[in-house]
Write a protein that holds these residues in place. Sequence first.
Motif, PDB file in Angstrom:
ATOM      1  N   SER A  87       0.821  -1.203   0.000  1.00 11.25           N
ATOM      2  CA  SER A  87       0.000   0.000   0.000  1.00 11.25           C
ATOM      3  C   SER A  87       0.861   1.261   0.000  1.00 11.25           C
ATOM      4  CB  SER A  87      -0.981  -0.023   1.173  1.00 11.25           C
ATOM      5  OG  SER A  87      -0.345  -0.495   2.324  1.00 11.25           O
ATOM      6  N   ASP A  88       2.167   1.097  -0.222  1.00 13.60           N
ATOM      7  CA  ASP A  88       3.066   2.243  -0.305  1.00 13.60           C
ATOM      8  C   ASP A  88       2.681   3.150  -1.472  1.00 13.60           C
ATOM      9  OD1 ASP A  88       5.615   3.748   0.131  1.00 13.60           O
ATOM     10  OD2 ASP A  88       6.056   2.931  -1.856  1.00 13.60           O
ATOM     11  N   HIS A  89       2.556   4.466  -1.205  1.00 12.28           N
ATOM     12  CA  HIS A  89       2.169   5.401  -2.264  1.00 12.28           C
ATOM     13  C   HIS A  89       3.347   6.244  -2.704  1.00 12.28           C
ATOM     14  CE1 HIS A  89      -2.191   4.815  -1.979  1.00 12.28           C
ATOM     15  NE2 HIS A  89      -1.988   4.675  -0.693  1.00 12.28           N
ATOM     16  N   ASP A  90       4.454   6.159  -1.980  1.00 13.58           N
ATOM     17  CA  ASP A  90       5.529   7.124  -2.167  1.00 13.58           C
ATOM     18  C   ASP A  90       6.622   6.686  -3.118  1.00 13.58           C
ATOM     19  OD1 ASP A  90       4.236   8.682  -0.259  1.00 13.58           O
ATOM     20  OD2 ASP A  90       5.212   7.588   1.366  1.00 13.58           O
ATOM     21  N   GLU A  91       6.718   5.392  -3.356  1.00 13.58           N
ATOM     22  CA  GLU A  91       7.849   4.943  -4.152  1.00 13.58           C
ATOM     23  C   GLU A  91       7.413   4.175  -5.400  1.00 13.58           C
ATOM     24  OE1 GLU A  91      11.849   2.442  -3.872  1.00 13.58           O
ATOM     25  OE2 GLU A  91      10.850   2.710  -1.930  1.00 13.58           O
ATOM     26  N   PRO A  92       7.139   4.922  -6.480  1.00 10.90           N
ATOM     27  CA  PRO A  92       6.752   4.220  -7.707  1.00 10.90           C
ATOM     28  C   PRO A  92       7.940   3.504  -8.340  1.00 10.90           C
ATOM     29  CG  PRO A  92       6.912   6.583  -8.108  1.00 10.90           C
ATOM     30  CD  PRO A  92       7.173   6.384  -6.642  1.00 10.90           C
ATOM     31  N   HIS A  93       7.712   2.324  -8.854  1.00  7.18           N
ATOM     32  CA  HIS A  93       8.722   1.591  -9.607  1.00  7.18           C
ATOM     33  C   HIS A  93       8.303   1.648 -11.074  1.00  7.18           C
ATOM     34  CE1 HIS A  93      10.564  -0.352  -5.974  1.00  7.18           C
ATOM     35  NE2 HIS A  93       9.409   0.083  -5.489  1.00  7.18           N
ATOM     36  N   ARG A 106     -10.861  -0.476   0.056  1.00 10.40           N
ATOM     37  CA  ARG A 106     -11.296  -1.575   0.915  1.00 10.40           C
ATOM     38  C   ARG A 106     -10.406  -2.802   0.695  1.00 10.40           C
ATOM     39  NH1 ARG A 106     -12.496  -3.120   5.370  1.00 10.40           N
ATOM     40  NH2 ARG A 106     -13.962  -4.835   5.621  1.00 10.40           N
ATOM     41  N   VAL A 107     -10.145  -3.115  -0.576  1.00 10.59           N
ATOM     42  CA  VAL A 107      -9.335  -4.291  -0.902  1.00 10.59           C
ATOM     43  C   VAL A 107      -7.908  -4.118  -0.358  1.00 10.59           C
ATOM     44  CG1 VAL A 107      -8.248  -5.543  -2.817  1.00 10.59           C
ATOM     45  CG2 VAL A 107     -10.696  -5.057  -2.892  1.00 10.59           C
ATOM     46  N   LEU A 108      -7.330  -2.940  -0.561  1.00 18.25           N
ATOM     47  CA  LEU A 108      -5.949  -2.719  -0.089  1.00 18.25           C
ATOM     48  C   LEU A 108      -5.857  -2.816   1.426  1.00 18.25           C
ATOM     49  CD1 LEU A 108      -4.413   0.079  -2.328  1.00 18.25           C
ATOM     50  CD2 LEU A 108      -4.884  -2.316  -2.817  1.00 18.25           C
ATOM     51  N   GLU A 109      -6.867  -2.287   2.113  1.00 20.13           N
ATOM     52  CA  GLU A 109      -6.903  -2.335   3.571  1.00 20.13           C
ATOM     53  C   GLU A 109      -6.943  -3.791   4.056  1.00 20.13           C
ATOM     54  OE1 GLU A 109     -10.247  -0.022   5.014  1.00 20.13           O
ATOM     55  OE2 GLU A 109     -10.230  -1.185   6.881  1.00 20.13           O
ATOM     56  N   SER A 162     -19.060   4.992 -12.056  1.00 18.83           N
ATOM     57  CA  SER A 162     -18.261   3.908 -11.481  1.00 18.83           C
ATOM     58  C   SER A 162     -16.985   4.412 -10.804  1.00 18.83           C
ATOM     59  CB  SER A 162     -17.892   2.902 -12.573  1.00 18.83           C
ATOM     60  OG  SER A 162     -17.161   3.544 -13.600  1.00 18.83           O
ATOM     61  N   GLU A 163     -16.590   5.646 -11.114  1.00 19.31           N
ATOM     62  CA  GLU A 163     -15.313   6.165 -10.603  1.00 19.31           C
ATOM     63  C   GLU A 163     -15.246   6.108  -9.075  1.00 19.31           C
ATOM     64  OE1 GLU A 163     -14.566  10.207 -11.787  1.00 19.31           O
ATOM     65  OE2 GLU A 163     -12.449  10.109 -11.249  1.00 19.31           O
ATOM     66  N   GLU A 164     -16.288   6.649  -8.430  1.00 21.28           N
ATOM     67  CA  GLU A 164     -16.363   6.698  -6.977  1.00 21.28           C
ATOM     68  C   GLU A 164     -16.382   5.281  -6.387  1.00 21.28           C
ATOM     69  OE1 GLU A 164     -15.971   8.927  -3.991  1.00 21.28           O
ATOM     70  OE2 GLU A 164     -15.551   9.627  -6.030  1.00 21.28           O
ATOM     71  N   MET A 165     -17.231   4.437  -6.976  1.00 22.33           N
ATOM     72  CA  MET A 165     -17.398   3.061  -6.498  1.00 22.33           C
ATOM     73  C   MET A 165     -16.077   2.302  -6.575  1.00 22.33           C
ATOM     74  SD  MET A 165     -17.606  -0.244  -7.921  1.00 22.33           S
ATOM     75  CE  MET A 165     -18.030  -0.014  -9.639  1.00 22.33           C
ATOM     76  N   LEU A 166     -15.359   2.472  -7.695  1.00 20.73           N
ATOM     77  CA  LEU A 166     -14.090   1.752  -7.864  1.00 20.73           C
ATOM     78  C   LEU A 166     -13.042   2.216  -6.851  1.00 20.73           C
ATOM     79  CD1 LEU A 166     -13.744   1.410 -11.728  1.00 20.73           C
ATOM     80  CD2 LEU A 166     -13.902  -0.444 -10.066  1.00 20.73           C
ATOM     81  N   LYS A 167     -13.058   3.504  -6.554  1.00 19.45           N
ATOM     82  CA  LYS A 167     -12.110   4.014  -5.551  1.00 19.45           C
ATOM     83  C   LYS A 167     -12.397   3.408  -4.187  1.00 19.45           C
ATOM     84  CE  LYS A 167     -10.607   8.110  -7.937  1.00 19.45           C
ATOM     85  NZ  LYS A 167     -10.973   9.464  -8.345  1.00 19.45           N
ATOM     86  N   LEU A 213      -3.444 -16.241  -2.990  1.00 18.84           N
ATOM     87  CA  LEU A 213      -4.382 -16.008  -4.092  1.00 18.84           C
ATOM     88  C   LEU A 213      -5.810 -16.344  -3.698  1.00 18.84           C
ATOM     89  CD1 LEU A 213      -2.178 -17.200  -7.076  1.00 18.84           C
ATOM     90  CD2 LEU A 213      -3.137 -14.904  -6.780  1.00 18.84           C
ATOM     91  N   LEU A 214      -5.970 -17.463  -2.963  1.00 18.05           N
ATOM     92  CA  LEU A 214      -7.311 -17.837  -2.493  1.00 18.05           C
ATOM     93  C   LEU A 214      -7.893 -16.748  -1.599  1.00 18.05           C
ATOM     94  CD1 LEU A 214      -7.193 -21.644  -1.569  1.00 18.05           C
ATOM     95  CD2 LEU A 214      -8.264 -20.561  -3.559  1.00 18.05           C
ATOM     96  N   LYS A 215      -7.067 -16.300  -0.651  1.00 21.64           N
ATOM     97  CA  LYS A 215      -7.510 -15.239   0.261  1.00 21.64           C
ATOM     98  C   LYS A 215      -7.854 -13.978  -0.510  1.00 21.64           C
ATOM     99  CE  LYS A 215      -4.889 -16.023   4.554  1.00 21.64           C
ATOM    100  NZ  LYS A 215      -3.811 -15.382   5.352  1.00 21.64           N
ATOM    101  N   ALA A 216      -7.008 -13.632  -1.473  1.00 21.93           N
ATOM    102  CA  ALA A 216      -7.195 -12.399  -2.246  1.00 21.93           C
ATOM    103  C   ALA A 216      -8.533 -12.421  -2.978  1.00 21.93           C
ATOM    104  CB  ALA A 216      -6.050 -12.205  -3.236  1.00 21.93           C
ATOM    105  N   HIS A 217      -8.843 -13.544  -3.625  1.00 17.98           N
ATOM    106  CA  HIS A 217     -10.096 -13.615  -4.375  1.00 17.98           C
ATOM    107  C   HIS A 217     -11.313 -13.546  -3.450  1.00 17.98           C
ATOM    108  CE1 HIS A 217      -8.767 -13.917  -8.480  1.00 17.98           C
ATOM    109  NE2 HIS A 217      -7.797 -14.711  -8.100  1.00 17.98           N
ATOM    110  N   ALA A 218     -11.202 -14.137  -2.270  1.00 15.92           N
ATOM    111  CA  ALA A 218     -12.303 -14.075  -1.306  1.00 15.92           C
ATOM    112  C   ALA A 218     -12.521 -12.633  -0.850  1.00 15.92           C
ATOM    113  CB  ALA A 218     -12.009 -14.981  -0.115  1.00 15.92           C
ATOM    114  N   ILE A 219     -11.434 -11.931  -0.581  1.00 19.21           N
ATOM    115  CA  ILE A 219     -11.525 -10.534  -0.126  1.00 19.21           C
ATOM    116  C   ILE A 219     -12.145  -9.654  -1.215  1.00 19.21           C
ATOM    117  CG2 ILE A 219     -10.108  -8.475   0.369  1.00 19.21           C
ATOM    118  CD1 ILE A 219      -8.216 -10.412   1.935  1.00 19.21           C
ATOM    119  N   ILE A 220     -11.713  -9.856  -2.457  1.00 21.77           N
ATOM    120  CA  ILE A 220     -12.236  -9.037  -3.563  1.00 21.77           C
ATOM    121  C   ILE A 220     -13.734  -9.278  -3.755  1.00 21.77           C
ATOM    122  CG2 ILE A 220     -12.152  -8.695  -6.072  1.00 21.77           C
ATOM    123  CD1 ILE A 220      -9.085  -9.193  -5.809  1.00 21.77           C
TER     124      ILE A 220
END
Length: 240
Positions: A65-71, A129-132, A119-124, A167-174
């Motif tokens: 969730s780092d916002h400061d260091e783009p690669h 939520r997903v990142l949290e 959809s812009e607001e909803m996607l944000k 991956l299993l956890k990620a899909h459940a969270i999404i």
Amino acid sequence: EELEEGEELRQDLVCALCGEPIVPTDSGDKPYTGDAGTAYEGQPICDTCYDEDTCEPAATIYYGSDHDEPHLIGSCRNETEGDFRVEWHSTDPWRGYYECKSDEYVEVFTDAILSGHESEEMLKKLYDRVLERFDEEDIGFARVFCRSSNVFMTSLEIWVRRDFVQLLKAHAIIAQAKGEVDYDNPLYSTGILFPRENLEKFKALLGERYKITTDKDLADLAAEKGGDLLTELVGAVKGD
Ligand SMILES: [Zn+2]
Ligand SMILES: [Zn+2]
């Protein structure tokens, strides 16, 4: 055909990107070479091209969730150590988009953020939520933004480490987060490719013949039926 020693040296010292000779400032200076996972991997690159390569990156990657260091990934530089690489897909001579590939990460979510669309607001919200939740569950993830020639659209991608349990956890969270933000509401999948009132009119006329819910359903149907669809539509308007 064998190259003379001098000839080989000269070839080595031409920038693979701009074609200009690379003049070392100090003798024994080695030129930059294209990073692993780029189109110019291992090829000599001049200082100018190397320095300017990521001014307009093909992809920008944030780990966790780092916002400061783009690669960044450009054409000869890749700041992800090869975790990600990009492929250009041209849709016509002037347009196209970059697609990311990875052996270390798997894409678990992608959508287009359309500025000004409902959809812009909803996607944000979904995204936050997903990142949290990913953070709470210690999921190793990356957020990937690929450049496209459509300035009104930014692709939003979430990638997770290629690990079965994560991956299993990620899909459940999404899936859960999608429910929380009402992701499947047709409001968010219409008004993008067609004016909403036209889609409604189409459904009123041909809704019994074709099941259309989203803009994409109608676009797919138009691609499949070609000109026949317009003929059918005209017929329906006339009441045939
Ligand atoms: Zn150059
Ligand atoms: Zn991508």
